[in-house]
Design an enzyme around this catalytic site. Structure first.
Site, PDB file in Angstrom:
ATOM      1  N   HIS A  86      26.492  28.492  10.100  1.00  0.00           N
ATOM      2  CA  HIS A  86      27.258  27.710  11.083  1.00  0.00           C
ATOM      3  C   HIS A  86      26.329  26.871  11.970  1.00  0.00           C
ATOM      4  O   HIS A  86      25.175  27.246  12.213  1.00  0.00           O
ATOM      5  CB  HIS A  86      28.091  28.662  11.963  1.00  0.00           C
ATOM      6  CG  HIS A  86      27.242  29.610  12.758  1.00  0.00           C
ATOM      7  ND1 HIS A  86      26.621  29.242  13.927  1.00  0.00           N
ATOM      8  CD2 HIS A  86      26.878  30.891  12.526  1.00  0.00           C
ATOM      9  CE1 HIS A  86      25.931  30.258  14.395  1.00  0.00           C
ATOM     10  NE2 HIS A  86      26.053  31.281  13.567  1.00  0.00           N
TER      11      HIS A  86
ATOM     12  N   ASN B 208      23.821  30.500  20.823  1.00  0.00           N
ATOM     13  CA  ASN B 208      22.523  30.133  20.218  1.00  0.00           C
ATOM     14  C   ASN B 208      21.761  29.271  21.218  1.00  0.00           C
ATOM     15  O   ASN B 208      20.562  29.453  21.431  1.00  0.00           O
ATOM     16  CB  ASN B 208      22.690  29.311  18.931  1.00  0.00           C
ATOM     17  CG  ASN B 208      23.184  30.121  17.743  1.00  0.00           C
ATOM     18  OD1 ASN B 208      23.957  29.627  16.939  1.00  0.00           O
ATOM     19  ND2 ASN B 208      22.740  31.365  17.605  1.00  0.00           N
TER      20      ASN B 208
ATOM     21  N   GLY C 127      25.957  38.332  17.302  1.00  0.00           N
ATOM     22  CA  GLY C 127      26.560  39.289  16.376  1.00  0.00           C
ATOM     23  C   GLY C 127      28.033  39.014  16.137  1.00  0.00           C
ATOM     24  O   GLY C 127      28.417  37.919  15.750  1.00  0.00           O
TER      25      GLY C 127
ATOM     26  N   HIS D 255      26.220  43.087  12.956  1.00  0.00           N
ATOM     27  CA  HIS D 255      26.648  43.551  14.274  1.00  0.00           C
ATOM     28  C   HIS D 255      25.418  43.940  15.071  1.00  0.00           C
ATOM     29  O   HIS D 255      24.653  44.817  14.656  1.00  0.00           O
ATOM     30  CB  HIS D 255      27.630  44.730  14.146  1.00  0.00           C
ATOM     31  CG  HIS D 255      28.357  44.975  15.431  1.00  0.00           C
ATOM     32  ND1 HIS D 255      27.704  45.380  16.572  1.00  0.00           N
ATOM     33  CD2 HIS D 255      29.657  44.828  15.782  1.00  0.00           C
ATOM     34  CE1 HIS D 255      28.573  45.482  17.560  1.00  0.00           C
ATOM     35  NE2 HIS D 255      29.770  45.136  17.102  1.00  0.00           N
TER      36      HIS D 255
ATOM     37  N   ARG E 261      15.070  43.057  14.871  1.00  0.00           N
ATOM     38  CA  ARG E 261      15.544  41.684  14.645  1.00  0.00           C
ATOM     39  C   ARG E 261      15.209  41.177  13.240  1.00  0.00           C
ATOM     40  O   ARG E 261      16.013  40.487  12.617  1.00  0.00           O
ATOM     41  CB  ARG E 261      14.936  40.757  15.705  1.00  0.00           C
ATOM     42  CG  ARG E 261      15.543  39.392  15.681  1.00  0.00           C
ATOM     43  CD  ARG E 261      15.078  38.516  16.810  1.00  0.00           C
ATOM     44  NE  ARG E 261      15.711  37.216  16.697  1.00  0.00           N
ATOM     45  CZ  ARG E 261      15.137  36.076  17.057  1.00  0.00           C
ATOM     46  NH1 ARG E 261      13.939  36.076  17.582  1.00  0.00           N
ATOM     47  NH2 ARG E 261      15.773  34.932  16.914  1.00  0.00           N
TER      48      ARG E 261
ATOM     49  N   HIS F 293      26.496  33.271   8.515  1.00  0.00           N
ATOM     50  CA  HIS F 293      25.620  33.498   9.682  1.00  0.00           C
ATOM     51  C   HIS F 293      24.160  33.741   9.267  1.00  0.00           C
ATOM     52  O   HIS F 293      23.891  34.124   8.122  1.00  0.00           O
ATOM     53  CB  HIS F 293      26.141  34.706  10.443  1.00  0.00           C
ATOM     54  CG  HIS F 293      27.565  34.531  10.833  1.00  0.00           C
ATOM     55  ND1 HIS F 293      27.954  34.030  12.057  1.00  0.00           N
ATOM     56  CD2 HIS F 293      28.714  34.728  10.123  1.00  0.00           C
ATOM     57  CE1 HIS F 293      29.281  33.938  12.095  1.00  0.00           C
ATOM     58  NE2 HIS F 293      29.766  34.358  10.925  1.00  0.00           N
TER      59      HIS F 293
HETATM   60  O1  LIG Z   1      23.769  37.018  16.229  1.00  0.00           O
HETATM   61  C1  LIG Z   1      22.901  36.231  16.656  1.00  0.00           C
HETATM   62  O2  LIG Z   1      22.446  36.268  17.817  1.00  0.00           O
HETATM   63  C2  LIG Z   1      22.371  35.137  15.748  1.00  0.00           C
HETATM   64  O3  LIG Z   1      23.377  34.661  14.950  1.00  0.00           O
HETATM   65  C3  LIG Z   1      21.243  35.602  14.861  1.00  0.00           C
HETATM   66  O4  LIG Z   1      20.308  36.140  15.646  1.00  0.00           O
HETATM   67  P1  LIG Z   1      18.784  36.422  15.232  1.00  0.00           P
HETATM   68  O5  LIG Z   1      18.220  35.172  14.625  1.00  0.00           O
HETATM   69  O6  LIG Z   1      18.179  36.745  16.569  1.00  0.00           O
HETATM   70  O7  LIG Z   1      18.786  37.593  14.293  1.00  0.00           O
END
Ligand SMILES: O=C(O)[C@H](O)COP(=O)(O)O
Length: 229
Positions: free
Chosen positions: A9, A15, A22, A89, A114, A182
């Site tokens: 997305h 973001n 999540g 999640h 992460r 995602h």
């Molecule tokens: O859920 C989130 O915050 C983002 O879509 C992905 O986060 P990350 O790149 O910190 O894993």
């Protein structure tokens, strides 16, 4: 065998604020809307005809699919939605600023969750208001299926399972399939499709709004993959 297009997305409002999202249902930021339009332009200029679309239950992925299809002049395309394509999640980290979490827990632990494979974030308690069982969008699901915090490995189980259950049969019918999802649900699928090890997947980042194309042989082995630019 059909072709597969994966798109993360466009940038969401969280973001942009650098907040763990999540399963929180946050919409696209203005920049994310432009990214989704750009992805649609790329589909159109590369003369790709999408036959069917899959998205998670989360509006940032759904809206990206809709904007992409609208821009590509393919709004008639059937879209199916599944919670199994949702973002990983992020448990109790959901709603928290990423830099603040990093400062609080230290880099090693932060990265093990992460970008590591089997470490889950701290779980939500069952009575936490962020528990998906309180969200009417998930009321048809069995509570035992709803996560309270997932590792990439947990995410991979449901995403790859859904890929075989719903998406592979469409590819087998020679159809061109779009998946709008995602960062981490797509990393889980990419890990599977490209046979990336659970160590190497830590280095894979999926940029927002960039269509990733996959082509397959008759046994669903990837024969080529590239990004549309
Ligand atoms: O859920 C989130 O915050 C983002 O879509 C992905 O986060 P990350 O790149 O910190 O894993």
């Amino acid at each position: 065998m059909g072709k597969l297009i994966l798109v993360r997305h466009g940038k969401s409002l969280w973001n942009v604020k650098n907040v763990f999202t999540g399963w929180t249902d946050i919409d696209l930021a203005a920049e994310g809307i432009e990214e989704a339009k750009n992805a649609g332009e790329l589909i159109k200029s590369n003369l790709i005809n999408i036959d069917i679309c899959f998205s998670s239950y989360l509006k940032r992925a759904i809206r990206t699919a809709w904007i992409l299809l609208d821009t590509a002049e393919m709004m008639h395309v059937d879209c199916r939605y599944s919670w199994k394509l949702n973002e990983r999640h992020y448990g109790d980290w959901q709603g928290k600023n990423k830099d603040e979490v990093l400062k609080a827990v230290g880099e090693e632990y932060f990265l093990s969750i992460r970008r590591g494979y089997d470490t889950a974030p701290p779980s939500l308690s069952t009575n936490d208001e962020r528990n998906p069982k309180f969200d009417p969008n998930y009321k048809a699901l069995d509570v035992s299926d709803l996560p309270l915090g997932e590792s990439l490995k947990d995410t991979s189980k449901r995403v790859v399972n859904y890929f075989f259950e719903a998406i592979a049969p469409e590819l087998a019918k020679d159809r061109t399939v779009l998946i709008s999802a995602h960062g981490n649900s797509l990393r889980a699928l990419i890990e599977y499709l490209e046979h990336i090890s659970s160590e190497e997947i830590a280095k894979v980042e999926v940029a927002t709004g960039v269509p990733h194309m996959y082509e397959f042989d008759g046994k669903l082995n990837v024969t080529s993959h590239y990004q549309l630019k």
